[in-house]
Motif scaffolding. Structure first.
Motif, PDB file in Angstrom:
ATOM      1  N   LEU A 143      11.122   2.503   4.371  1.00  0.00           N
ATOM      2  CA  LEU A 143      11.010   1.729   3.134  1.00  0.00           C
ATOM      3  C   LEU A 143      11.638   0.349   3.303  1.00  0.00           C
ATOM      4  O   LEU A 143      11.075  -0.669   2.895  1.00  0.00           O
ATOM      5  CB  LEU A 143      11.691   2.474   1.983  1.00  0.00           C
ATOM      6  N   ARG A 144      12.811   0.309   3.919  1.00  0.00           N
ATOM      7  CA  ARG A 144      13.491  -0.966   4.110  1.00  0.00           C
ATOM      8  C   ARG A 144      12.683  -1.888   5.031  1.00  0.00           C
ATOM      9  O   ARG A 144      12.645  -3.101   4.829  1.00  0.00           O
ATOM     10  CB  ARG A 144      14.889  -0.731   4.698  1.00  0.00           C
ATOM     11  N   ALA A 145      12.045  -1.277   6.026  1.00  0.00           N
ATOM     12  CA  ALA A 145      11.264  -2.065   6.975  1.00  0.00           C
ATOM     13  C   ALA A 145      10.010  -2.641   6.318  1.00  0.00           C
ATOM     14  O   ALA A 145       9.583  -3.753   6.647  1.00  0.00           O
ATOM     15  CB  ALA A 145      10.890  -1.212   8.186  1.00  0.00           C
ATOM     16  N   GLN A 146       9.410  -1.887   5.388  1.00  0.00           N
ATOM     17  CA  GLN A 146       8.181  -2.337   4.737  1.00  0.00           C
ATOM     18  C   GLN A 146       8.440  -3.291   3.569  1.00  0.00           C
ATOM     19  O   GLN A 146       7.566  -4.048   3.169  1.00  0.00           O
ATOM     20  CB  GLN A 146       7.378  -1.132   4.232  1.00  0.00           C
ATOM     21  N   ALA A 147       9.642  -3.265   3.026  1.00  0.00           N
ATOM     22  CA  ALA A 147       9.965  -4.093   1.864  1.00  0.00           C
ATOM     23  C   ALA A 147      10.192  -5.546   2.272  1.00  0.00           C
ATOM     24  O   ALA A 147      10.405  -5.866   3.452  1.00  0.00           O
ATOM     25  CB  ALA A 147      11.214  -3.544   1.179  1.00  0.00           C
ATOM     26  N   LEU A 148      10.141  -6.443   1.290  1.00  0.00           N
ATOM     27  CA  LEU A 148      10.447  -7.847   1.530  1.00  0.00           C
ATOM     28  C   LEU A 148      11.907  -7.981   1.937  1.00  0.00           C
ATOM     29  O   LEU A 148      12.754  -7.183   1.509  1.00  0.00           O
ATOM     30  CB  LEU A 148      10.202  -8.667   0.257  1.00  0.00           C
ATOM     31  N   ASN A 149      12.216  -8.990   2.764  1.00  0.00           N
ATOM     32  CA  ASN A 149      13.615  -9.183   3.124  1.00  0.00           C
ATOM     33  C   ASN A 149      14.384  -9.742   1.926  1.00  0.00           C
ATOM     34  O   ASN A 149      13.808 -10.009   0.869  1.00  0.00           O
ATOM     35  CB  ASN A 149      13.759 -10.067   4.366  1.00  0.00           C
ATOM     36  N   VAL A 150      15.687  -9.946   2.101  1.00  0.00           N
ATOM     37  CA  VAL A 150      16.542 -10.317   0.972  1.00  0.00           C
ATOM     38  C   VAL A 150      16.112 -11.634   0.324  1.00  0.00           C
ATOM     39  O   VAL A 150      15.987 -11.732  -0.905  1.00  0.00           O
ATOM     40  CB  VAL A 150      18.010 -10.391   1.427  1.00  0.00           C
ATOM     41  N   GLU A 151      15.875 -12.660   1.123  1.00  0.00           N
ATOM     42  CA  GLU A 151      15.494 -13.961   0.563  1.00  0.00           C
ATOM     43  C   GLU A 151      14.118 -13.915  -0.084  1.00  0.00           C
ATOM     44  O   GLU A 151      13.900 -14.468  -1.162  1.00  0.00           O
ATOM     45  CB  GLU A 151      15.532 -15.031   1.657  1.00  0.00           C
TER      46      GLU A 151
ATOM     47  N   GLY B  46       0.809  -1.224   0.000  1.00  0.00           N
ATOM     48  CA  GLY B  46       0.000   0.000   0.000  1.00  0.00           C
ATOM     49  C   GLY B  46       0.838   1.267   0.000  1.00  0.00           C
ATOM     50  O   GLY B  46       1.937   1.307  -0.549  1.00  0.00           O
ATOM     51  N   ALA B  47       0.315   2.311   0.642  1.00  0.00           N
ATOM     52  CA  ALA B  47       1.017   3.598   0.699  1.00  0.00           C
ATOM     53  C   ALA B  47       2.291   3.460   1.519  1.00  0.00           C
ATOM     54  O   ALA B  47       2.353   2.690   2.477  1.00  0.00           O
ATOM     55  CB  ALA B  47       0.102   4.662   1.302  1.00  0.00           C
ATOM     56  N   HIS B  48       3.309   4.231   1.132  1.00  0.00           N
ATOM     57  CA  HIS B  48       4.597   4.144   1.831  1.00  0.00           C
ATOM     58  C   HIS B  48       5.333   5.476   1.691  1.00  0.00           C
ATOM     59  O   HIS B  48       4.947   6.335   0.874  1.00  0.00           O
ATOM     60  CB  HIS B  48       5.431   2.992   1.265  1.00  0.00           C
ATOM     61  N   PRO B  49       6.415   5.704   2.455  1.00  0.00           N
ATOM     62  CA  PRO B  49       7.109   6.996   2.432  1.00  0.00           C
ATOM     63  C   PRO B  49       7.754   7.367   1.094  1.00  0.00           C
ATOM     64  O   PRO B  49       8.089   8.527   0.888  1.00  0.00           O
ATOM     65  CB  PRO B  49       8.189   6.826   3.516  1.00  0.00           C
ATOM     66  N   GLY B  50       7.945   6.389   0.185  1.00  0.00           N
ATOM     67  CA  GLY B  50       8.564   6.711  -1.088  1.00  0.00           C
ATOM     68  C   GLY B  50       7.571   6.982  -2.191  1.00  0.00           C
ATOM     69  O   GLY B  50       7.940   7.022  -3.362  1.00  0.00           O
ATOM     70  N   ILE B  51       6.321   7.179  -1.830  1.00  0.00           N
ATOM     71  CA  ILE B  51       5.255   7.313  -2.816  1.00  0.00           C
ATOM     72  C   ILE B  51       5.464   8.517  -3.734  1.00  0.00           C
ATOM     73  O   ILE B  51       4.949   8.563  -4.843  1.00  0.00           O
ATOM     74  CB  ILE B  51       3.873   7.396  -2.106  1.00  0.00           C
ATOM     75  N   ASN B  52       6.247   9.511  -3.264  1.00  0.00           N
ATOM     76  CA  ASN B  52       6.452  10.718  -4.058  1.00  0.00           C
ATOM     77  C   ASN B  52       7.532  10.577  -5.128  1.00  0.00           C
ATOM     78  O   ASN B  52       7.711  11.486  -5.938  1.00  0.00           O
ATOM     79  CB  ASN B  52       6.797  11.904  -3.144  1.00  0.00           C
ATOM     80  N   GLY B  53       8.256   9.469  -5.127  1.00  0.00           N
ATOM     81  CA  GLY B  53       9.199   9.265  -6.223  1.00  0.00           C
ATOM     82  C   GLY B  53      10.596   8.871  -5.827  1.00  0.00           C
ATOM     83  O   GLY B  53      10.932   8.722  -4.649  1.00  0.00           O
ATOM     84  N   GLN B  54      11.434   8.732  -6.855  1.00  0.00           N
ATOM     85  CA  GLN B  54      12.803   8.240  -6.733  1.00  0.00           C
ATOM     86  C   GLN B  54      13.696   9.195  -5.958  1.00  0.00           C
ATOM     87  O   GLN B  54      13.558  10.414  -6.042  1.00  0.00           O
ATOM     88  CB  GLN B  54      13.384   8.030  -8.137  1.00  0.00           C
TER      89      GLN B  54
END
Length: 285
Positions: free
Chosen positions: A262-270, A212-220
């Motif tokens: 962003l790192r916390a909400q993203a999938l882990n490495v595996e 869903g919504a996340h802190p990077g929603i505004n772009g690169q």
């Protein structure tokens, strides 16, 4: 040019030192500009490292700041001389994001969030060619080839046998779903992404749609950090006609906190490797 001289970083360090001398003197950029009969914008560009600094500029500024130690003046003059040399990227001609390349070349680590594409440092040549061709439909083939060659050269930092760039990339799922080139280009690109993620200094995480919504929603954006403590971190935001560089501590801190979320909400490495491999298989059907 000696390999340890990076003109972009030299300009930046020199600008920081000139700003420090001005502040020690208690002068504003406007006051300095009036003394030297130049525009205030010139002083600002000299201090933020976006403009080449001549030895004459350094001499004049040191005179205004009443710097009496000749060793300091000589050191600043040498930095000005080094800053006017050319980096490796100048051999490719006019590159619109040459300032960024100079910073990236000297950076120790890079944290990047990409919502639309695979990060440039992790792109295959075929993917880069298709991507740049699509983004610049009116560009001549020679210009596209030049940009691809520059991108390939930048990747040397990631693949260097010694002291490689530490890269952490958070990539939105949309970048993996957007077909760039044909299916085989995407399969090769996604397999390459998984392969690169196994390098000890490279971390790749995917941010799936269902987060869903996340802190990077505004772009690169990207955060560059440097080995020399004198070089402050930089947040880089790419634009269509101009780029933005943020160096103030509170700006860098704000983007750093966003990146941690962003790192916390993203999938882990595996989980990320499995996710990318699954999407790669979808391009075979």
């Amino acid at each position: 040019m000696p390999s340890n001289v990076n003109p972009t970083v030299r300009r930046r360090r020199l600008g920081q030192e000139l700003r420090r001398l001005r502040e020690l003197k208690g002068m504003t950029a406007e006051e300095v500009a009036e003394r030297l009969l130049v525009s205030q914008s010139k002083i600002s560009r000299l201090e933020n490292g976006r403009r080449s600094i001549s030895q004459r500029d350094v001499r004049d500024l040191c005179g205004v700041y009443e710097v009496e130690d000749h060793r300091i003046v000589d050191s600043l003059m040498q930095m000005a001389k080094d800053s006017r040399q050319q980096g490796w990227w100048h051999a490719f001609g006019d590159i619109p994001y040459s300032v960024y390349i100079g910073l990236e070349t000297d950076a120790e680590s890079l944290r990047v969030y990409e919502p639309q594409m695979v990060p440039g440092l992790l792109q295959t040549r075929a993917y880069a060619e298709a991507l740049i061709s699509g983004a610049l439909p009116e560009a001549p083939p020679t210009d596209i080839e030049k940009r691809v060659n520059v991108r390939s050269r930048r990747q040397d930092r990631v693949n260097a046998p010694e002291n490689p760039l530490r890269l952490w990339a958070v990539i939105d799922e949309s970048a993996l779903r957007r077909r760039v080139g044909d299916n085989q280009v995407m399969i090769d690109q996604l397999e390459h992404l998984v392969e690169q993620s196994h390098l000890p200094h490279v971390t790749v995480q995917v941010l799936p749609f269902d987060m869903g919504a996340h802190p990077g929603i505004n772009g690169q954006y990207a955060i560059l950090e440097f080995p020399d403590a004198a070089d402050s971190s930089v947040v880089y935001i790419e634009g269509v006609t101009s780029d933005l560089y943020l160096e103030k501590a509170h700006d860098v801190q704000r983007y750093s906190v966003m990146y941690e979320h962003l790192r916390a909400q993203a999938l882990n490495v595996e989980q990320t490797r499995e996710f990318i491999s699954k999407i790669a298989k979808s391009y075979t059907s």
